[in-house]
Design an enzyme around this catalytic site. Structure first.
Site, PDB file in Angstrom:
ATOM      1  N   SER A 151      -3.906  -0.287  14.225  1.00  0.00           N
ATOM      2  CA  SER A 151      -4.753   0.835  14.600  1.00  0.00           C
ATOM      3  C   SER A 151      -5.181   0.721  16.047  1.00  0.00           C
ATOM      4  CB  SER A 151      -6.001   0.867  13.708  1.00  0.00           C
ATOM      5  OG  SER A 151      -7.009   1.675  14.258  1.00  0.00           O
ATOM      6  N   ILE A 170       0.274   6.967   4.350  1.00  0.00           N
ATOM      7  CA  ILE A 170       1.388   6.553   5.206  1.00  0.00           C
ATOM      8  C   ILE A 170       2.356   5.643   4.457  1.00  0.00           C
ATOM      9  CG2 ILE A 170       1.982   5.238   7.285  1.00  0.00           C
ATOM     10  CD1 ILE A 170      -0.682   6.228   8.481  1.00  0.00           C
ATOM     11  N   GLY A 171       1.829   4.758   3.619  1.00  0.00           N
ATOM     12  CA  GLY A 171       2.701   3.850   2.872  1.00  0.00           C
ATOM     13  C   GLY A 171       3.631   4.585   1.931  1.00  0.00           C
ATOM     14  N   SER A 206       0.108   5.779  -1.663  1.00  0.00           N
ATOM     15  CA  SER A 206      -0.488   6.987  -1.088  1.00  0.00           C
ATOM     16  C   SER A 206      -0.365   6.940   0.429  1.00  0.00           C
ATOM     17  CB  SER A 206      -1.972   7.112  -1.480  1.00  0.00           C
ATOM     18  OG  SER A 206      -2.715   6.031  -0.946  1.00  0.00           O
ATOM     19  N   TYR A 233     -13.947  -3.337  10.176  1.00  0.00           N
ATOM     20  CA  TYR A 233     -12.613  -2.735  10.139  1.00  0.00           C
ATOM     21  C   TYR A 233     -11.844  -3.043  11.418  1.00  0.00           C
ATOM     22  CZ  TYR A 233      -8.907   0.765   9.978  1.00  0.00           C
ATOM     23  OH  TYR A 233      -7.675   1.380   9.994  1.00  0.00           O
ATOM     24  N   GLY A 282       0.810  -1.213   0.000  1.00  0.00           N
ATOM     25  CA  GLY A 282       0.000   0.000   0.000  1.00  0.00           C
ATOM     26  C   GLY A 282       0.836   1.252   0.000  1.00  0.00           C
TER      27      GLY A 282
END
Length: 265
Positions: free
Chosen positions: A143, A20-21, A18, A168, A15
Site C-alpha cells: 500500500s 483484489i485477491g 473477495s 495498518y 485472501g
C-alpha cells in the site's frame, strides 16, 4: 510461453475470496494458471471457487481451494506444509490477504497485534512454501500508506500507543521491507485505491478491484522482468519509503519476525 499464457504456472493467492485477491485469482485462472485460492476457512475458499466457476466461467480444474485463518499461526503453518506437499513447484506466492486494523487494540492468540500478524507475519511464515527454483517469485500486495508507517521495534504490538491507521501502515511498511529480503525474489505493489473493504482507510471512492488485480497479475507473469525488492505504484516502478531500502532494516525486521512467529533457536 506467450505473454498471455500462464498454463504452466501454479500460483497461491492469499485472501482470494473477495476484492483484489478474488479478481487476481480470476485473471490468473482465465490465463491458464493453476490457482490455489486461499480463504479464511475451507468453506469460504470453496464458495469463492464455486463463484469463479459459475459466475466467471473459470475452468474448475484450474482452481484449488485452501483454508487457513491468519489470526492463528498454527493454521498458517499447516497451510504452508500442505502447499509444499501438494504443490512442490509453486511458481508464485501472492501475499494479498489483509485487514484494516480495528478501532480497538486487538491481540491474537499468538500474542501479536492482529493487523501486523494478518498482513505481514502470516505471509512471512508462509514464504517457505515458495519454490526456490529459478523463476519463482513473491508478489506482495502492499500500500502507498507504507510511506506513512514506522515499525515500533521495541513495541511492534503498539500496546503503549495505538491507532488503527498507524498499526495498518506499520504492517504495510513491514510487508514492503520484506520484499527486499535477499532470501526471496520478491516485489511489492500498490494496486491503486480500489473499492474493497479497505477503502475507508484511503478515500470515499475507488476503482474496481479487477483494475487493481491487473497490476498484481502483471507481476506474476514471467514475461515481466522484476528486480528483487522493487516497489510498484500500479504499473510504474517507483522508489519506496527510504527505510524499505535499508539493509539494516531488512535484517532487523527478519529477526523481529522470527521472534514473533516463534522461529527462534
Amino acid at each position: 510461453m506467450s505473454v498471455s499464457d500462464l498454463s504452466s504456472r501454479t500460483v497461491l493467492v492469499t485472501g482470494a475470496t473477495s476484492g483484489i485477491g478474488y479478481q487476481t485469482a480470476r485473471l490468473l485462472a482465465e490465463r491458464g494458471a493453476t490457482v490455489l485460492v486461499h480463504g479464511r476457512t475451507a468453506e469460504e475458499a470453496h464458495a469463492a471457487t464455486d463463484r469463479l466457476v459459475t459466475l466467471a466461467n473459470v475452468d474448475e480444474a484450474r482452481l484449488r481451494p485452501l483454508g487457513a485463518d491468519f489470526t492463528r499461526l498454527e493454521e498458517v503453518e499447516r497451510l504452508a506444509h500442505r502447499v509444499l506437499a501438494e504443490h512442490p513447484h509453486l511458481d508464485v506466492l501472492v501475499n494479498n490477504a489483509g485487514m484494516a486494523a480495528p478501532e480497538r487494540h486487538t491481540v491474537t492468540a499468538d500474542g501479536n497485534e492482529i493487523a501486523f500478524q494478518v498482513n505481514f507475519l502470516a505471509h512471512y511464515l508462509l514464504d517457505p512454501a515458495l519454490t526456490s527454483e529459478p523463476g519463482g517469485r513473491v508478489v506482495n500486495v502492499s500500500s502507498v500508506l507504507h510511506r506513512t508507517g514506522s515499525i515500533q521495534w521495541s513495541d511492534p504490538n503498539r500496546t503503549r500507543r495505538y491507532s488503527r491507521l498507524a498499526a495498518y501502515s506499520q504492517s504495510q511498511l513491514a510487508l514492503t521491507v520484506f520484499a527486499a529480503d535477499p532470501r526471496v525474489t520478491a516485489v511489492s505493489v500498490h494496486p491503486g485505491i480500489c473499492a474493497t473493504s479497505l477503502l475507508p482507510l484511503y478515500a470515499h471512492e475507488g476503482v474496481a478491484p479487477a483494475e487493481g488485480a491487473a497490476h498484481v497479475v502483471r507481476l506474476c507473469d514471467p514475461a515481466t522482468e522484476i528486480v528483487n525488492g522493487a516497489y510498484y505504484d500500479r504499473e510504474h516502478r517507483v522508489t519506496p519509503a527510504p527505510v524499505a531500502l535499508e539493509e539494516r532494516t531488512v535484517k532487523r525486521l527478519s529477526k523481529l519476525a522470527d521472534v514473533l512467529v516463534g522461529q527462534t533457536a
